[in-house]
Motif scaffolding. Structure first.
Motif, short mmCIF file in Angstrom:
data_model
loop_
_atom_site.label_atom_id
_atom_site.label_comp_id
_atom_site.label_asym_id
_atom_site.label_seq_id
_atom_site.Cartn_x
_atom_site.Cartn_y
_atom_site.Cartn_z
N PRO A 720 0.76 -1.33 0.12
CA PRO A 720 -0.02 -0.12 -0.23
C PRO A 720 0.93 1.09 0.00
CG PRO A 720 0.13 -1.03 2.17
CD PRO A 720 0.77 -1.93 1.30
N THR A 721 0.35 2.30 -0.47
CA THR A 721 0.91 3.64 -0.36
C THR A 721 0.78 4.38 1.11
OG1 THR A 721 0.48 4.02 -2.57
CG2 THR A 721 0.92 5.96 -1.42
N LEU A 722 1.80 4.80 1.80
CA LEU A 722 1.70 5.27 2.85
C LEU A 722 0.93 6.63 2.96
CD1 LEU A 722 5.44 4.87 3.94
CD2 LEU A 722 3.12 3.10 4.47
N PRO A 723 0.15 6.90 4.13
CA PRO A 723 -0.43 8.25 4.02
C PRO A 723 0.29 9.44 3.73
CG PRO A 723 -1.22 6.60 6.02
CD PRO A 723 0.22 6.14 5.27
N ILE A 724 1.47 9.41 4.23
CA ILE A 724 2.22 10.56 3.78
C ILE A 724 3.21 10.07 2.95
CG2 ILE A 724 3.99 12.44 4.72
CD1 ILE A 724 2.25 12.45 7.47
N THR A 725 3.41 10.74 1.80
CA THR A 725 4.28 10.18 0.83
C THR A 725 5.69 11.23 0.51
OG1 THR A 725 3.40 11.32 -1.06
CG2 THR A 725 2.96 8.79 -0.46
N THR A 742 9.64 3.26 7.18
CA THR A 742 8.86 2.39 6.17
C THR A 742 8.23 1.11 6.96
OG1 THR A 742 10.02 3.35 4.41
CG2 THR A 742 8.61 1.48 3.77
N LYS A 745 5.42 1.94 9.44
CA LYS A 745 4.14 2.25 8.93
C LYS A 745 3.55 1.01 8.16
CE LYS A 745 4.50 6.65 9.96
NZ LYS A 745 3.47 7.10 11.04
N GLU A 748 1.35 -0.88 10.43
CA GLU A 748 0.05 -0.22 10.72
C GLU A 748 -1.02 -0.90 9.84
OE1 GLU A 748 0.29 3.65 10.77
OE2 GLU A 748 1.86 4.00 12.39
N HIS A 749 -0.61 -1.33 8.70
CA HIS A 749 -1.63 -1.95 7.60
C HIS A 749 -1.49 -3.44 7.71
CE1 HIS A 749 -0.88 1.88 6.11
NE2 HIS A 749 -2.02 1.83 5.41
#
Length: 836
Positions: A720-725, A742, A745, A748-749
């Protein structure tokens, strides 16, 4: 003198034993005549002057004169007053007999290099000269000085007066008559100027040399003058007639030094770039090759009566000839006394005298000789010619062809190059040597901007750490470029200093515009006691300045103001400190100068996390300060501890570095780290920007300390793409921390990817690694996170600045792609290596 716009600070990392020996070429020698004592002064490119007792079989160091900030070019002695001149544009007066090299006065009238001195001891007059044609005459008794400018007339002979112009001509040689009524100056115009030193009025110009005049000598009454030049010629001038009466062409290259021990100038000792030491008899027109040095000879000094040593090594009736070269040591050659012909190869062939404009004679080899007698037969001349040719071929002449009564051969055209290369010197080895330290001749600043690779004159390669001021390793005589490539790292650190080796030692210079651009995490540097937070940063420039000016800061704290300016953060921290912590310097008797509520240098994020000063170890900086090198101070107690240090292993070297800085009026000064006494006024001697950092802990955070980068999933990774890129981080942040961020984060997924332990951080390609922590029962091995940039695997030990420099295309944004590492097909490793 014009003040410098940017007052930089230079630190000279002196080599071991540099306080006892020279570590660069010796430019000048002075051997005064003292009853029952033999003293030799040596002036070096390492910016120091030393006094040696040379009466015994081995020279003994008596005193070191330290205060000049650049090469010391010449010496003069008037009574107990030693006068020196330097490239730092000053003339300095010292107490010649002092044990600690006491500095009495500094004359800073010159605006460029001061190259030469001349003195009239009886008249107590000193003349200094240098580049730009500046000449100053000082009367030491009355304190008066006279300035006059020498200007060349490069267009004086132009047909059109409008094309004529004059420019300053540099002075490279000086000679002053004992009466101080005649001054001779050798200039870049290839001529000798005669002047009145009292008024600066020119008397005449002696023309005849074809290149720069490098050395001069005058007799006591000022009627005869000797000159040596870069054209290899030595000329004897009649001052009254204002013409050259003899020319001696014994050298094959520039003549850099000449002197005579008798007032009639009958015997001339000379040396220069061709390494040859000659003695020329100006009356019999003969020359002797005394010795050959290992390098070009910069200066000579003669002991006309080299007495026998206690061991009986010196033979009476011999002359001691001291020679200084571009090496750090000085040799003494014991040669036969003049007046005796002891070596047949000593006298050299000469050509028939010829007259010309201004010259009474011009020769090709040794010197002028009288015309052959009318009854001289052609056979005798041919035999002498054959003997000369045999001599140059390495065959010793015998019989009638041998030299007689010290006379030279009749006229022959023999090139000086062949003569010197084949002639046999009288002396093969020196009998005494003042040893020196091989000076550094090459350096390379490594990519981390902390280590510097050096090579000295003997080929020894060493590695220096500019944060400690000491050598890290000595590799011996290895290939310098190969070692540079071996030590290369893919690092990107701003150039926070410039380095040079002109003084024979490694020196770094800090400028206020760039000194604080480099920083590093304290845990990365190591050496700190106690626990420090992981984000604690150390600024390189601040750390070095606090170490360099530690004694100065302490001595100011001893003054009437106490410790009101001592709100310091030892160790060079650039983090914002916690208020109320007690951090200061250890004073006499254990009293501590507290910073009160002062904060440390601002900049990076996070608290300093520094341990209280009461629990940190106490260390003394360097050796006890028994006596200031410049003669202004005294002992303050061997047990006095004046430097409280958060980095105890640093700056504890046996040979403390020296500091070179510029005063507000532009004059440069030099101190050892242990020689500050608190009288160095801020703004005038110590620049304000240094005081702001050392005393008032000004903020030194780099302006461009952060880097923006993007963090995106790799194509086809299904992550997934992280909330803050788009993120920002300090430019010194290493890639393993980006990988850890990374991984956290992704957890968290509910996606668990392991990263390599930060303590390992090997370069990619990464070897298969088994997970050492708890794993899920269904997972036989850990899945490793892989970071790529521009399609290449990112080495975990590279910081953001290095990644952007070596892995990104110029002008592109820094983009990391994260994915799962495939052990069978990992991302390709970047091809990194040194350039050149």
């Amino acid at each position: 003198m014009h003040a410098s716009k940017e007052r930089n600070v230079s630190i000279v990392f002196r080599q071991q034993n540099a306080n006892k020996q020279h570590c660069a070429g010796v430019e000048a020698l002075l051997m005064p005549s003292i009853p029952d004592h033999k003293i030799l002064f040596t002036a070096s490119r390492d910016s120091t002057v030393k006094r040696w007792d040379v009466s015994g079989p081995a020279p003994v160091l008596e005193a070191s004169f330290e205060g000049h900030a650049d090469w010391v070019n010449d010496l003069a002695l008037i009574g107990d007053l030693l006068v020196t001149c330097s490239n730092d544009q000053t003339v300095r007066l010292w107490r010649a007999g002092s044990d600690n090299g006491q500095l009495l006065h500094t004359l800073s009238a010159h605006s460029d290099y001061v190259t030469r001195l001349a003195a009239a001891p009886d008249s107590r007059v000193v003349v200094s000269a240098g580049l730009r044609g500046e000449v100053f005459s000082y009367e030491l008794e009355g304190g008066r000085n006279t300035r006059f400018q020498l200007r060349s007339c490069s267009g004086c002979e132009a047909e059109d007066p409008a094309e004529a112009h004059d420019e300053p001509c540099s002075v490279y040689a000086l000679a002053l008559s004992p009466s101080a009524r005649l001054l001779a100056a050798g200039t870049s115009e290839s001529l000798v100027r005669l002047m009145d030193p009292r008024t600066g009025r020119g008397v005449c110009k002696l023309r005849g040399h074809r290149d720069v005049v490098r050395c001069l000598a005058v007799n006591s009454c000022g009627t005869k003058l000797l000159s040596g030049a870069s054209d290899g010629a030595i000329k004897l001038w009649d001052v009254g007639m204002r013409r050259c009466v003899q020319t001696f062409q014994v050298h094959t290259d520039s003549v850099w030094s000449l002197l005579s021990t008798d007032d009639s100038l009958s015997y001339v000792y000379s040396a220069g770039r061709d390494r040859a030491l000659f003695r020329t008899n100006t009356q019999t027109c003969t020359s002797e090759l005394l010795a050959l040095e290992e390098g070009p000879v910069r200066a000579l000094a003669v002991d006309p009566d080299a007495r026998p040593a206690p061991s009986g090594g010196f033979t009476s009736g011999r002359v001691g000839l001291w020679a200084a070269t571009e090496c750090s040591h000085v040799n003494m050659w014991l040669v036969p006394a003049p007046g005796r012909h002891l070596h047949e190869a000593a006298s050299l062939p000469a050509t028939r005298p010829s007259t010309g404009s201004g010259d009474a004679a011009s020769l090709t080899t040794a010197t002028t000789v009288p015309e052959p007698a009318p009854d001289a037969t052609a056979t005798g001349t041919a035999a002498a010619a054959a003997a000369a040719v045999a001599l140059l071929a390495g065959v010793r002449p015998t019989g009638a062809a041998a030299l007689q009564s010290g006379r030279s051969f009749p006229a022959l055209n023999v090139t000086p190059a062949a003569m010197v290369s084949r002639a046999e010197p009288i002396v093969r080895k020196p009998v005494a040597t003042i040893p020196g330290i091989p000076g550094i001749v090459a350096h390379e600043v490594l990519a981390d901007r902390r280590r510097v690779l050096t090579r000295d004159a003997r080929g020894t390669v060493a590695l220096w750490d500019v944060l400690t001021g000491m050598q890290m390793a000595v590799y011996g005589k290895v290939d310098f470029d190969a070692k540079r490539r071996e030590l290369w790292e893919a690092r990107s650190v701003p150039p926070w200093f410039t380095a040079d080796h002109r003084l024979g030692c490694l020196s770094i210079t800090l400028a206020p515009t760039s000194a604080f651009t480099a920083e590093e995490y304290a845990v990365k540097l190591g050496g700190y006691p106690g626990e420090l937070p992981e984000e604690h940063k150390v600024n390189y420039g601040k750390l070095v300045l606090e170490c360099v000016f530690a004694k100065w800061r302490f001595m100011l704290g001893q003054g009437p103001t106490g410790g009101e300016h001592c709100c310091i953060s030892p160790g060079g921290s650039s983090d914002s400190g916690r208020s109320g912590s007690s951090r200061g310097m250890l004073l006499t008797g254990g009293a501590r100068c507290s910073s009160g509520g002062g904060a440390s240098g601002g900049g990076g994020g996070g608290g300093s996390g520094l341990a209280p000063s009461s629990v940190l170890p106490r260390h003394r900086h360097g050796r006890p300060n028994s006596c200031d090198s410049d003669g202004r101070g005294g002992s303050r107690g061997a047990e006095q501890q004046y430097y409280y240090d958060l980095w105890p292993k640093y700056w504890q070297c046996d040979t403390p570095p020296a500091v070179i800085c510029t005063r507000a009026d532009g004059q440069r000064w030099r101190r050892l780290l242990t020689s500050f006494d608190g009288s160095e006024a801020e703004l005038y001697e110590v620049p304000t920007w240094v005081g702001d950092v050392v005393l008032r802990s000004a903020s030194v955070a780099p302006l461009e300390a952060k880097i923006t980068f993007f963090l995106l999933p790799a194509k086809g990774s299904n992550l997934p793409t992280l909330p803050i890129t788009r993120l920002q981080a300090p430019h010194i942040l290493e890639a393993h921390k980006v990988a850890r961020y990374t991984s956290d984060k992704l957890k968290e997924h509910d996606i668990r990817l392991e990263t390599l332990p930060g303590s390992l951080r090997p370069r990619v390609p990464l070897a298969p690694l088994e997970c050492t922590g708890p794993t899920r029962p269904t997972a036989p091995a850990c899945r490793l996170l892989e970071l790529t940039c521009n399609g290449m695997a990112v080495p975990y030990d590279m910081n953001l600045a290095a990644i952007k420099k070596f892995l990104c295309r110029p002008g592109d944004d820094l983009v990391f792609h994260y994915g799962v590492r495939d052990p069978d097909r990992p991302a390709p490793a970047p091809l990194l290596g040194p350039s050149g």
